[in-house]
Motif scaffolding. Structure first.
Motif, short mmCIF file in Angstrom:
data_model
loop_
_atom_site.label_atom_id
_atom_site.label_comp_id
_atom_site.label_asym_id
_atom_site.label_seq_id
_atom_site.Cartn_x
_atom_site.Cartn_y
_atom_site.Cartn_z
N ASP A 132 50.66 50.34 44.21
CA ASP A 132 49.52 49.96 43.37
C ASP A 132 49.93 48.93 42.33
OD1 ASP A 132 48.19 51.81 44.87
OD2 ASP A 132 47.83 53.22 43.23
N LYS A 133 51.13 49.07 41.78
CA LYS A 133 51.61 48.08 40.80
C LYS A 133 51.74 46.71 41.45
CE LYS A 133 55.21 47.15 37.37
NZ LYS A 133 55.31 45.71 37.76
N ALA A 134 52.27 46.69 42.68
CA ALA A 134 52.40 45.40 43.37
C ALA A 134 51.04 44.75 43.61
CB ALA A 134 53.13 45.61 44.70
N LEU A 135 50.04 45.55 43.95
CA LEU A 135 48.70 45.02 44.15
C LEU A 135 48.09 44.50 42.86
CD1 LEU A 135 47.32 47.73 46.60
CD2 LEU A 135 47.65 45.31 47.14
N LEU A 136 48.25 45.26 41.79
CA LEU A 136 47.64 44.87 40.52
C LEU A 136 48.37 43.69 39.88
CD1 LEU A 136 46.95 48.44 39.10
CD2 LEU A 136 45.30 46.84 40.10
N ASP A 137 49.65 43.53 40.19
CA ASP A 137 50.41 42.38 39.67
C ASP A 137 49.88 41.05 40.21
OD1 ASP A 137 52.03 43.88 38.05
OD2 ASP A 137 53.76 43.87 39.39
N GLN A 138 49.09 41.10 41.27
CA GLN A 138 48.48 39.88 41.81
C GLN A 138 47.21 39.48 41.05
OE1 GLN A 138 50.21 38.15 44.12
NE2 GLN A 138 51.69 39.80 43.75
N HIS A 139 46.83 40.29 40.07
CA HIS A 139 45.65 40.00 39.23
C HIS A 139 44.39 39.77 40.08
CE1 HIS A 139 48.19 39.59 35.63
NE2 HIS A 139 49.04 39.01 36.43
N PRO A 140 43.98 40.77 40.85
CA PRO A 140 42.77 40.60 41.66
C PRO A 140 41.53 40.41 40.80
CG PRO A 140 43.47 42.89 41.63
CD PRO A 140 44.56 42.11 40.98
N ASP A 141 40.51 39.84 41.39
CA ASP A 141 39.27 39.57 40.68
C ASP A 141 38.35 40.79 40.62
OD1 ASP A 141 39.08 36.35 40.39
OD2 ASP A 141 40.14 36.91 42.21
N LEU A 142 38.46 41.66 41.61
CA LEU A 142 37.53 42.77 41.74
C LEU A 142 38.19 43.88 42.55
CD1 LEU A 142 34.52 43.80 41.42
CD2 LEU A 142 34.07 42.71 43.63
N CYS A 143 37.84 45.13 42.25
CA CYS A 143 38.30 46.27 43.02
C CYS A 143 37.08 47.00 43.58
CB CYS A 143 39.15 47.21 42.17
SG CYS A 143 39.74 48.69 43.04
N LEU A 144 36.99 47.08 44.90
CA LEU A 144 35.92 47.81 45.57
C LEU A 144 36.43 49.19 45.97
CD1 LEU A 144 34.47 45.05 47.93
CD2 LEU A 144 33.51 45.83 45.76
N VAL A 145 35.68 50.22 45.60
CA VAL A 145 36.08 51.60 45.90
C VAL A 145 34.98 52.24 46.73
CG1 VAL A 145 36.80 53.81 44.93
CG2 VAL A 145 37.32 51.69 43.70
N PHE A 146 35.31 52.62 47.97
CA PHE A 146 34.35 53.25 48.87
C PHE A 146 34.63 54.75 48.90
CE2 PHE A 146 34.50 48.86 50.16
CZ PHE A 146 33.17 48.55 50.43
N LEU A 147 33.75 55.53 48.25
CA LEU A 147 33.96 56.97 48.10
C LEU A 147 32.96 57.77 48.92
CD1 LEU A 147 34.61 57.64 44.28
CD2 LEU A 147 36.24 57.70 46.16
N THR A 148 33.48 58.74 49.66
CA THR A 148 32.62 59.72 50.32
C THR A 148 32.07 60.67 49.27
OG1 THR A 148 33.99 59.58 52.31
CG2 THR A 148 32.55 61.49 52.09
N GLU A 149 30.81 61.06 49.41
CA GLU A 149 30.19 61.96 48.43
C GLU A 149 31.05 63.20 48.20
OE1 GLU A 149 26.24 63.01 49.52
OE2 GLU A 149 25.36 61.14 48.80
#
Length: 250
Positions: A186-203
């Motif tokens: 997760d740190k490696a992903l966030l270090d890329q400074h993404p523009d948006l995070c999409l979270v697909f959650l099952t109810e």
């Protein structure tokens, strides 16, 4: 928060710690070097191309053109700041910054049609905010049900559009267990400074740690919730998507 509102928050590419001494001055004085109108949308990187050409990363095609148009004035300020030993001889054409979207969510997510709808909406917002020239990169963690649908969607869209999906996995063996491995991933992903995070959650499912880490890092987060689909509902989705793609390609 809509995609359009969320992606107003601009990301900045990660910088290499081993930068030359002159570049520290450039980075600190960047606003005065390129002017307040360009500075928020154009970022320098430390490498020089052949002939002393400084490379920059720009948000939009218009920003790329503005840098080249103002190059004589910008270079004059460089020489004034760095003196006779200024290594910057010119400005190379800017690299257009890709728009990066993180994707995570529930392992049992099975609503592929909704994933495609949200990604198409996101891609529309990207073209409206930055222009059709920018690439869209979807970084997913591969351990959620939406990842496969995102990968297939990206493959269908490219070509003709510049869209790609990439998986970043957690190495449990290398990092001594699931929790630490996911933290490193997760740190490696966030270090890329993404523009948006999409979270697909099952109810009824709990939110993934990456969602909370993205929020703590100041990254806009959009949560999409869906119930688990029945086998019949999934069959109907597949039939609809197959028909839609046949119509699109015909």
């Amino acid at each position: 928060m809509t995609n359009d509102e969320a992606m107003q928050v601009r990301s900045v590419p990660a910088m290499d710690n081993g930068v030359p001494a002159w570049f520290d001055n450039v980075r600190l004085q960047w606003r005065s070097l390129v002017g307040p109108e360009l500075a928020p949308y154009v970022v320098p990187i430390s490498s020089l191309k052949a002939g002393g050409q400084l490379v920059t990363v720009a948000d939009t095609a218009k920003d790329c053109a503005d840098v080249l148009q103002q190059a004589p004035e910008i270079l004059a300020r460089f020489r004034e700041l760095l003196g006779p030993d200024c290594p910057v001889e010119g400005l190379a054409p800017s690299v257009l910054r890709p728009v990066t979207v993180l994707l995570t969510g529930s392992a049992d997510w099975n609503n592929s049609e909704l994933v495609e709808d949200v990604l198409l909406e996101t891609w529309h917002d990207v073209t409206q905010l930055y222009g059709p020239e920018n690439s869209l990169c979807i970084d997913h963690t591969s351990d959620n049900g939406a990842a496969g649908a995102a990968h297939l969607w990206a493959e269908r869209m490219c070509p003709p559009f510049s869209i790609a999906a990439f998986a970043t996995t957690a190495d449990f063996l290398a990092h001594g267990g699931r929790e630490q491995a996911e933290l490193v991933r997760d740190k490696a992903l966030l270090d890329q400074h993404p523009d948006l995070c999409l979270v697909f959650l099952t109810e009824g499912d709990t939110t993934p740690p990456l969602m909370r880490r993205a929020q703590n890092a100041g990254i806009p987060v959009r949560v999409i919730v869906s119930p688990l689909l029945t086998a019949e509902q999934r069959r109907q989705q597949r039939d609809r998507r197959a028909t839609a793609w046949r119509d699109y390609l015909s």
